[in-house]
Design an enzyme around this catalytic site. Structure first.
Site, mmCIF file in Angstrom:
data_model
loop_
_atom_site.group_PDB
_atom_site.id
_atom_site.type_symbol
_atom_site.label_atom_id
_atom_site.label_comp_id
_atom_site.label_asym_id
_atom_site.label_seq_id
_atom_site.Cartn_x
_atom_site.Cartn_y
_atom_site.Cartn_z
ATOM 1 C CD GLU A 1 -5.139 -2.633 -0.904
ATOM 2 O OE1 GLU A 1 -4.951 -3.840 -0.494
ATOM 3 O OE2 GLU A 1 -5.936 -1.962 -0.580
ATOM 4 C CG ASP B 1 -4.850 -7.326 -2.762
ATOM 5 O OD1 ASP B 1 -5.583 -8.696 -3.524
ATOM 6 O OD2 ASP B 1 -5.466 -6.950 -1.434
ATOM 7 C CB CYS C 1 2.273 -1.498 3.898
ATOM 8 S SG CYS C 1 0.601 -1.455 2.781
#
Length: 841
Positions: free
Chosen positions: A691, A715, A762
């Site tokens: 992230e 993110d 994801c």
């Protein structure tokens, strides 16, 4: 700069001295206009705190500024929102340009009238020229008493070299109902100071330095005035564009009319288009329906504490029952969680204490509840946190629900025409959940964000929606035909026939495609040339897992474990956690993956029962694994609970927000110790979320020590591009299709595959059908997506050829920006659809 003799300022009024922090107005409290103090007055004549010249005195008489010979400028503002009184209750005793002495009366005001008709009588005295000062008094002060000492400085500065003639904007019409009074003038001046240019605002033959609050106020603008902005210097063009846009949007105020004559600027890309942020994808052609909650008639004084308390408690009980019904009827876990969170707000002890305290003072149940909810909502909004701002919206929704129940007002369904596109300043979750989707085709709001509860509900209902639209949208007449293109975040005000026909054809193709995708949901996601890709689900409940399996999901690629922890006053017990994980694992079975992300809270998602210090920038603070390693017992308990489901599914544990290899080593040590204590012979797979850019750039270093990677593109995008992905003005640029983000994905995949490890995505990018070809081409092994989109993403994989995707991926990595990547992918997608054999069916 040269220091000058200190200047003593006198108290302009008698009253109680307060800090600006105690002023219930974010513009004044944040010192945007200037630093100073506040007086709760006990006298009714405002006097000059210093000798000088009256720089401005508003026609309405509520505000006046004085400039001393030393250049110090002091603004005095009587009451809050008193500009709306239009001069009633105020008597001006001086004129602009007049010289006054310290202590000379300036304005007389009727304190009783102002207190009854304005938001507050609190009076501000601000040093708007920016000089430092020290206080000479505290508590109760008398008019004329020495109050503060200002340290003037020689503020003469070299003027910016214009390097040529000034640039002028086209004339524009001021939309603000009360002109550029203190608050919007401060917003404009603050924005102007950000540009390296000499900037002026022009009204007929008058001009004002746009970086000076006092000068802007001195123009005495009113709604409908024709203004121009001029600028000279290095950033002149950018300054004009930004300030014209700001004026068009009301400089921070809600403006109810479209300002005639305003040229298209940043938020208005063309004369017939209003730009916002996509809250829920899709498109629709329909007619405008303006919606707004009516004002409720609330009496301040009650009939007795016992009776009023009984009314409040009855309203709270009825609201709780209604929310329980909404939760039971919820179409999915996300929707149910929203109304469960609303129930939590109804039980908040601080909120209830405020309301009961007001009942004890003799207030009515409705007044006490409204005052308590408004105060708490203002507190949330003032903390500068996007998630807490969303909680303020939820609180407003809950507050209105209880108020109606106390007042005995029945909620009536809106009488809507067919093909309605709702326009509102803000919709509440309750309103959104109850929309008649047979009549409502979509909605547009001024407020809200792409991650708000209203956006979540819109996606659950399948309604296209955009938010963050300029306030001009509230002036559109009912019945006007508009085209809503939520995918692009656009509302077309003058759609032509070709656009409408194209939209309708696209809608029909979309419906047919969706029907085909649902019919083929159980088929494996295998490319045309025989390569299999896992398509799993992002979930936050057992209900969503079961739904994912019915839609053909290959497993769970992201279980957001924080759903067990949020919106409650104490941590879930180890038994509750273990029971939930085990139930989910049993539903999946031993042949499917279950990827559990450890607790991802802290900073932007605080827990009530985990004390944390306030953080200036929570997105760069104690989040995810950082928080858990600071409180290792929290992580140990969760690891123990997750390990209880080992054996029921192919268990994977994933660590969020990892940026350092040491964090992975510490977490693995805890996992191994807990597994040993439970007597487990085989450890579950342990991986990290990618992230932050450091994790992607160091993927080759992490790879030997992890079992898998999963890329959180939301993110990763905001950290790579340094843009808040929910910022209404930056959301269009904070795009995961940016080549910089795609290059980090490629770097991660290359490092992982070199060590025989798999990579999933994801984040939201995996749920976009447009992105599937490039993700497949980059070598991603698994796509974990939003549950309703599983059939769509599986179908997208089946339409692809791996070799073609690899060529495409190599091409887009060399492009300049997200828009070029999107265009290349649209072209590729169109070509793929034309040659797809399934299109014949």
């Amino acid at each position: 700069m040269t220091a000058i003799e200190p200047l003593e300022l006198l108290a302009p009024l008698a009253g109680v001295l307060l800090s600006l922090d105690e002023v219930p107005d974010p513009v004044f409290a944040s010192r945007m206009i200037g630093d100073g103090l506040c007086i709760d007055p006990t006298s009714q004549t405002l006097c000059a705190p210093l000798a000088g010249v009256i720089s401005t005195i508003q026609d309405s008489g509520h505000a006046v500024s004085i400039t001393a010979d030393s250049g110090v400028q002091v603004l005095m503002h009587i009451g809050l929102d008193t500009v709306n009184l239009a001069g009633k209750g105020f008597t001006r005793l001086v004129e602009e340009g007049q010289r006054v002495e310290a202590g000379q009366p300036l304005i007389e005001f009727d304190a009783d009238y102002v207190a009854l008709h304005a938001r507050s009588l609190l009076t501000l005295m601000l040093v708007v020229s920016g000089e430092p000062f020290s206080l000479l008094a505290s508590g109760l002060v008398e008019a004329g008493q020495p109050l503060m000492e200002v340290s003037p400085v020689d503020t003469a500065e070299a003027a910016i070299d214009a390097q040529g003639d000034a640039l002028f904007s086209k004339p524009l019409t001021l939309p603000n109902a009360n002109g550029l009074h203190a608050r919007p003038a401060a917003v404009l001046a603050q924005a102007a100071k950000g540009f390296n240019a000499s900037i002026y605002l022009h009204k007929q033959t008058q001009s004002a330095n746009a970086k000076s609050l006092v000068a802007i106020m001195a123009l005495q603008t009113v709604q409908g005035d024709t203004l121009q902005v001029s600028a000279a210097g290095e950033e002149a063009a950018a300054a004009i564009q930004a300030l014209v846009a700001l004026l068009a949007e009301g400089c921070g105020e809600q403006v109810a009319t479209v300002a005639a004559g305003i040229e298209p600027v940043a938020s208005l890309p063309s004369a017939g288009v209003l730009q916002g942020v996509c809250a829920s994808p899709g498109s629709a052609f329909g007619q405008v329906v303006q919606v707004a909650e009516p004002e409720l008639d609330i009496v301040e004084h009650g009939t007795g504490q016992v009776a009023e308390r009984a009314m409040l408690e009855q309203g709270l009980r009825a609201a709780t029952e209604a929310l329980q019904t909404l939760q039971a009827k919820a179409a999915n876990a996300a929707e149910a969680e929203i109304f469960r969170a609303h129930q939590e707000l109804l039980e908040d002890p601080t909120l209830l204490e405020q309301a009961y305290g007001l009942l004890a003072e003799g207030k009515s149940a409705a007044f006490a509840w409204k005052r308590a909810t408004l105060a708490t909502a203002e507190l949330f909004l003032g903390l500068g946190n996007a998630l807490l701002a969303e909680r303020a919206a939820d609180l407003a929704d809950v507050g209105q629900r209880v108020l109606k129940l106390i007042l005995g007002i029945q909620d009536r369904a809106w009488e809507l025409p067919e093909r309605a596109i709702l326009i509102a300043e803000q919709l509440t979750p309750s309103q959104t959940a109850s929309l008649d989707t047979h009549k409502v085709l979509g909605f547009v709001t001024v407020g809200g964000g792409a991650t708000s509860h209203v956006a979540i509900l819109a996606r659950a209902l399948g309604l296209p929606a955009i938010c963050g639209v300029p306030a001009q949208v509230l002036a559109l007449p009912d019945g006007q035909q508009v085209l809503l293109d939520a995918d692009k975040g656009e509302l077309h005000l003058q759609p032509n026939l070709a656009d409408i026909e194209q939209l309708e054809a696209a809608r029909q193709r979309q419906i047919q495609r969706r029907e085909r995708e649902m019919a083929q949901a159980a088929l494996p996601s295998i490319t045309r040339d025989g390569h299999h890709f896992e398509v799993t689900a992002n979930v936050a409940s057992l209900q969503e897992v079961e739904q994912a399996l019915t839609l053909g999901g290959d497993g769970v690629g992201l279980l957001r474990s924080e759903f067990l922890y949020l919106d409650r006053n104490r941590a879930p017990s180890p038994q509750e956690q273990a029971g939930t994980y085990t139930a989910i694992a049993r539903a999946l079975g031993s042949e499917r993956n279950l990827v559990v992300r450890t607790l991802d809270v802290g900073g932007d998602k605080p827990l009530a029962y985990v004390p944390m210090a306030a953080e200036t920038n929570p997105f760069l603070g104690l989040r995810g694994i950082r928080l858990c390693l600071e409180r290792p017992q929290l992580l140990r308990e969760q690891m123990r609970a997750i390990l209880a489901c080992a054996g029921f599914a192919r268990l994977h544990i994933m660590l969020p927000m990892v940026s350092l290899l040491s964090e992975l080593h510490l977490a693995r040590q805890i996992l191994e110790e807990e597994a040993l204590a439970l007597g487990l012979e085989e450890l579950p797979k342990l991986g990290i979320m990618v992230e932050v850019p450091s994790a992607a750039l160091m993927a080759d270093v992490f790879a030997p020590y992890v079992d898998f990677f999963s890329i959180g593109t939301n993110d990763l995008t905001q950290y790579t591009l340094a843009m808040d992905r929910d910022h209404p003005r930056l959301a269009g640029q904070a795009d995961s299709f940016h080549p910089a983000v795609l290059r980090l994905i490629a770097t991660t995949v290359k490092a992982a595959h070199a060590h025989g490890k798999w990579v999933g995505v994801c984040g939201a990018l995996a749920s976009e059908a447009l992105a599937v070809p490039v993700l497949v081409g980059l070598g991603v092994d698994e796509l974990s997506v939003s549950v309703p989109l599983i059939p769509t993403i599986k179908a997208a994989v089946r339409d692809l050829d791996l070799h073609g995707c690899q060529t495409l991926a190599t091409h887009v990595l060399g492009l300049e920006g997200a828009s070029q990547v999107r265009e290349a992918l649209r072209l590729y997608q169109a070509t793929a659809v034309e040659t797809s054999p399934v299109m014949e069916h």
